[in-house]
Design a protein around this motif. Sequence first.
Motif, PDB file in Angstrom:
ATOM      1  N   VAL A 309       0.867  -1.183   0.000  1.00 12.67           N
ATOM      2  CA  VAL A 309       0.000   0.000   0.000  1.00 12.67           C
ATOM      3  C   VAL A 309       0.900   1.228   0.000  1.00 12.67           C
ATOM      4  O   VAL A 309       1.691   1.429   0.928  1.00 12.67           O
ATOM      5  N   TYR A 310       0.809   2.027  -1.065  1.00 12.74           N
ATOM      6  CA  TYR A 310       1.659   3.199  -1.226  1.00 12.74           C
ATOM      7  C   TYR A 310       0.906   4.471  -0.847  1.00 12.74           C
ATOM      8  O   TYR A 310      -0.323   4.522  -0.898  1.00 12.74           O
ATOM      9  N   PHE A 311       1.661   5.506  -0.500  1.00 16.28           N
ATOM     10  CA  PHE A 311       1.030   6.810  -0.341  1.00 16.28           C
ATOM     11  C   PHE A 311       0.408   7.260  -1.657  1.00 16.28           C
ATOM     12  O   PHE A 311      -0.708   7.776  -1.689  1.00 16.28           O
ATOM     13  N   SER A 312       1.143   7.105  -2.756  1.00 18.09           N
ATOM     14  CA  SER A 312       0.632   7.532  -4.057  1.00 18.09           C
ATOM     15  C   SER A 312       1.378   6.767  -5.144  1.00 18.09           C
ATOM     16  O   SER A 312       2.233   5.923  -4.851  1.00 18.09           O
ATOM     17  N   LYS A 313       1.083   7.106  -6.398  1.00 19.84           N
ATOM     18  CA  LYS A 313       1.808   6.517  -7.517  1.00 19.84           C
ATOM     19  C   LYS A 313       3.097   7.268  -7.825  1.00 19.84           C
ATOM     20  O   LYS A 313       3.763   6.985  -8.817  1.00 19.84           O
ATOM     21  N   GLY A 314       3.448   8.230  -6.992  1.00 19.43           N
ATOM     22  CA  GLY A 314       4.711   8.937  -7.155  1.00 19.43           C
ATOM     23  C   GLY A 314       4.749   9.761  -8.429  1.00 19.43           C
ATOM     24  O   GLY A 314       3.799  10.451  -8.796  1.00 19.43           O
ATOM     25  N   LEU A 315       5.871   9.686  -9.142  1.00 15.67           N
ATOM     26  CA  LEU A 315       6.033  10.493 -10.355  1.00 15.67           C
ATOM     27  C   LEU A 315       5.069  10.072 -11.448  1.00 15.67           C
ATOM     28  O   LEU A 315       4.676  10.889 -12.287  1.00 15.67           O
TER      29      LEU A 315
END
Length: 553
Positions: A309-315
Amino acid sequence: MRALAAALALAAGLTLSAGARRQAPQRSRAQILALGERMYREGILPSGEPLQGVVKGDVPVSGAAFTCRNCHLRSGMGSYEGGVATPPITAAKLFQRQFWQFPSLTEAERIEAGVAQSKLRRPAYTDGTLADAIRTGVDPLGRTLNDVMPRYDLSPADMAILVAYLRTLSAEVSPGVTATTIRFATVLTPDVTAAEEEALRVPLDNFIASHNRLPQGFGNRMYRSASGRDMSLSHRQITLARWRLTGPPATWGAQLEAHQRREPVFALLGGMSHGDWKPIHTFCETRGIPCLFPLTDLPVVSDTDWYTVYFSKGLWQEGEAAARFLAGRPEGADPGRIVQAVADSPRARAAAMGFDLAWQEAGKAPVKTVRLPAGGLQEAALREWAAKGSVAVVLWDGPGAYPALAALAGPQLPVVFMASGLLGPRLGELPEAARASTYVTYPFRAPADEPKFARYANSLLAGLTALDNTERIYTRMYSLVEVLKQALMDMDRSYYRDAFLDALGMQKDRVLPDYERLSFGPGQRYAAKGCYVMQLTPGPQPVLVKRSDWVIH
């Protein structure tokens, strides 16, 4: 175990007639459970056909659309969606008696706590009564279950396969958990500095120390009532190992395997890498180990992977934001006059992939994409694109592009899009003459609004020697802690890795530092789903101003 063996035997075809047995496939235990898992999670029969059922008495539905997992969740822990309470159907819940009071206590614990004679909610299911409930929606006491639960008229063999699987569903506590302790680890790659490690470690250590002191506040009073006994049995001490990787990424998988063999952990917390997180992601998928909120701009973007589970998809997410914003502007009406310039780096390529996918989803024709040379954006290339009538340049490059932008700033400069994740702390150095034409994707809360949220992280900073939060490390660890605390409470005593992820997925939206909000849902793996598009104001001390909403898709 005898009940499971009987269920497996039936599922393997051993109770069929002699003639049928000669033709029935003889399946191994692993094959039976894999087929049952597919029925539960995907609604697909062993034949490959979708399950067929009815809801609301007579409304036909496909099991592929109404899977068991949709409502009872992957772990079987149950849910509360749309105002409908879906009970847990783990092996421990289905196949033992359930009581109205203190339902988490086992039979032996109920006797010890003096509540063995509490009011019974229902008897334990047997293979037969469970099959009746699945087919007819009637429980062992003859009560009709909610009619939103599909009724599936499965054949005896298919029913036996499903029941055999349900007898194993979250039946054994996952590795890394004992009667008193739950073990976690955090992973740090070689490019993480000692100061960054400290910013990540201190908030986690302070939370763990506070968590581990919790039972001391209750003392023996916790054991004086059944509710206290139930509460105390739910509590586990927490330990956190630090797995620091060395060498090239190709060796990290073997290092992680060695760490897990020496010191099995329940899940990974945080962790950090300035490079690609894929080797750690792959390890977690392969071993079925959850990983909560690693700090990386290069997560694995997948619609099907489960365990991280990530904070976001990043770049990647910044690229998506640029595409969706540009698609709604006048410049987006003519893709043939848009240039996407991509630096030769994994980070720039991630932004470009996010842009391309979102641009395609917007129904747009592909834009011209060029690879920048090793030196980055050159003034000559920018002038050439402008001379050919380009109206927008999607520029996935770092601050090295600033001189070219400054040289062409003014009416000649097309609209430019850049990513804050590629500009880093030098974002504010964007040449003033280029600011009116340049839009910057920004995946965090507006800087002017952030201090009142970031201050909450101060509660976990005791012992931190440096308070530089350029990388947003300790504030994001505070957010991790808040989400983790809720997940541990929601899991109660269901220490199964899938239950941990299901508990995360059932959390309500959270307003925490850094991101405008974190939102969750069953199977969702990126919590911060928005991104701003901003511009810098003129002057020697520029500030970012919003040019889009947080969620722009």
